[in-house]
Design a protein around this motif. Structure first.
Motif, PDB file in Angstrom:
ATOM      1  N   ALA A  10       0.823  -1.215   0.000  1.00 59.66           N
ATOM      2  CA  ALA A  10       0.000   0.000   0.000  1.00 59.66           C
ATOM      3  C   ALA A  10       0.854   1.261   0.000  1.00 59.66           C
ATOM      4  N   ILE A 224      -6.008   3.767   8.126  1.00 58.41           N
ATOM      5  CA  ILE A 224      -6.993   4.399   7.255  1.00 58.41           C
ATOM      6  C   ILE A 224      -6.615   5.865   7.041  1.00 58.41           C
ATOM      7  N   PHE A 266      -6.958   2.109  -8.208  1.00 60.81           N
ATOM      8  CA  PHE A 266      -6.435   2.082  -6.836  1.00 60.81           C
ATOM      9  C   PHE A 266      -4.913   2.096  -6.911  1.00 60.81           C
ATOM     10  N   PRO A 268      -2.289   3.840  -4.326  1.00 61.18           N
ATOM     11  CA  PRO A 268      -2.027   4.699  -3.156  1.00 61.18           C
ATOM     12  C   PRO A 268      -0.789   5.590  -3.307  1.00 61.18           C
ATOM     13  N   SER A 275      -7.332   7.061  -3.880  1.00 61.03           N
ATOM     14  CA  SER A 275      -7.121   5.791  -3.186  1.00 61.03           C
ATOM     15  C   SER A 275      -7.618   5.833  -1.745  1.00 61.03           C
ATOM     16  N   THR A 279     -10.021   3.178  -0.177  1.00 60.59           N
ATOM     17  CA  THR A 279      -9.683   2.441   1.049  1.00 60.59           C
ATOM     18  C   THR A 279     -10.830   2.537   2.043  1.00 60.59           C
ATOM     19  N   THR A 280     -11.375   3.742   2.195  1.00 59.71           N
ATOM     20  CA  THR A 280     -12.495   3.959   3.110  1.00 59.71           C
ATOM     21  C   THR A 280     -13.683   3.085   2.707  1.00 59.71           C
ATOM     22  N   ASP A 288     -12.438  -5.408  -1.564  1.00 64.13           N
ATOM     23  CA  ASP A 288     -11.116  -5.034  -2.021  1.00 64.13           C
ATOM     24  C   ASP A 288     -11.202  -3.675  -2.752  1.00 64.13           C
ATOM     25  N   PRO A 289     -10.434  -2.679  -2.307  1.00 66.19           N
ATOM     26  CA  PRO A 289     -10.515  -1.366  -2.940  1.00 66.19           C
ATOM     27  C   PRO A 289     -10.268  -1.399  -4.450  1.00 66.19           C
TER      28      PRO A 289
END
Ligand code: TRP
Length: 363
Positions: A10, A224, A266, A268, A275, A279-280, A288-289
């Motif tokens: 990430a 987060i 996605f 990050p 992203s 993620t949120t 899964d984002p």
């Protein structure tokens, strides 16, 4: 020895010492799951504002799990820690009550979990004196979290900021906690707590150790990010409060920044803002984002935000409903704190009696 850096998938930087701490934490968790009733957990929060989604996924959810597994659970609302890096206690009473509301709405049961505030438990605070005698000034100055908190505060280093990790040891040891769920910022504090427990036992209680050496448990939840991709922080206004209304939440998500690329992916590292939204959404839907990103694709940031608003508000609706119900009777919330403080005082008195005894200070 230099702490080698690693980069996670990430894009977060992690150090070799974190990897070691995580390994240790996994071992502790396995032991805890095998026999929860043998463990006493203490953790806590500073009452500096309202709790947000980061608190929920980072710690509160896990506290509820531990409580329901049969671990002896304790939560300190660390009011004296508020004044380590600021010179005001404005709104503190309100913050404490609101924290209890959020804990309870999230599933913390005051019949199972002892919730208390520093300032109401004198015997806990009194442990600070013998404990301070067990650490050197150099050890206190070496704490990396204290150093960075001092820099961030823009204030001169106060005596309380320098010594608050020892105060945190009082929180942990007065109830003889052997597990402490924390974020990685708090690892040095658990380390000094272990040192204090060991030194106390060696110096005063060789035959009959008074304190356990507690182990840290690091959260499994991905950190987060705030809605803008930066660290979630009250001062950035980028956090989703558990107790906010659906409308406030929608407004906050709508105004969060994205980028000029239409297609949602996605990524990050290169697209922290998009992203962060993904993620949120991933956390609150348990998806899964990257899969959410693929689904939204060319529909763009507007569609992504609609998805985040809907999924966050759906996720928080039951919490908010319970919270509103509890808030109808604030006297009973005050009773919860009074009762927790009463229980904490009894535990602290007992431990302090053992400490006096070990030190020969019984007259
Ligand atoms: N220092 C913790 C924080 O700021 C709060 C805290 C106070 C705490 N006392 C504690 C955490 C004892 C774990 C154990 O997040």
């Amino acid at each position: 020895m230099a702490d080698t850096q690693h980069i996670t998938a990430a894009g977060n930087e992690i150090s070799a010492s974190f990897v070691a701490a995580k390994k240790q934490s996994d071992i502790t968790e396995a032991k805890l799951n095998a026999d929860p009733g043998k463990f006493t957990m203490l953790t806590g929060d500073r009452p500096t504002g309202r709790l947000h989604l980061g608190h929920y996924f980072g710690s509160i959810r896990e506290r509820v799990n531990m409580q329901n597994k049969g671990v002896h659970t304790n939560i300190v609302i660390a009011d004296y820690q508020v004044i380590t890096d600021r010179d005001t206690t404005e709104h503190i009473g309100d913050n404490v009550l609101n924290m209890v509301l959020d804990y309870m709405a999230a599933g913390i049961d005051p019949a199972k979990t002892m919730m208390f505030t520093h300032s109401a438990v004198p015997a806990e605070n009194q442990l600070m004196l013998p404990f301070l005698s067990l650490v050197t000034e150099a050890e206190l100055h070496r704490n990396p979290t204290v150093k960075s908190e001092m820099e961030a505060s823009g204030h001169a280093l106060t005596g309380l900021l320098l010594t608050y990790p020892v105060h945190q040891a009082c929180d942990i040891l007065f109830c003889k906690a052997n597990v402490v769920p924390i974020g990685k910022d708090n690892l040095p504090h658990v380390e000094i707590t272990r040192t204090i427990a060991r030194r106390f036992n060696e110096r005063y209680a060789k035959k009959n150790p008074v304190f356990p050496e507690p182990a840290a448990i690091l959260s499994d939840a991905p950190e987060i990010p705030g809605l803008d991709g930066r660290k979630m922080s009250k001062s950035y206004g980028n956090s989703i409060m558990l107790g906010a209304t659906a409308e406030e939440t929608a407004k906050l998500i709508k105004k969060s920044p994205t980028d000029s690329e239409r297609r949602i992916t996605f990524d990050p590292i290169n697209r922290p803002q998009v992203s962060a939204l993904l993620t949120t959404a991933g956390l609150v839907t348990d998806r899964d984002p990257a899969e959410i990103a693929a689904e939204i694709g060319d529909a763009g940031a507007g569609a992504l935000k609609q998805y985040v608003i809907k999924s966050v508000n759906e996720f928080l609706a039951p919490h908010r409903e319970r919270r509103a119900e509890l808030a109808k009777d604030m006297d009973s919330i005050r009773d919860v704190i009074h009762d927790g403080n009463k229980r904490a005082n009894a535990v602290a008195e007992q431990t302090l009696a053992e400490v006096r005894d070990a030190m020969g200070m019984k007259y």
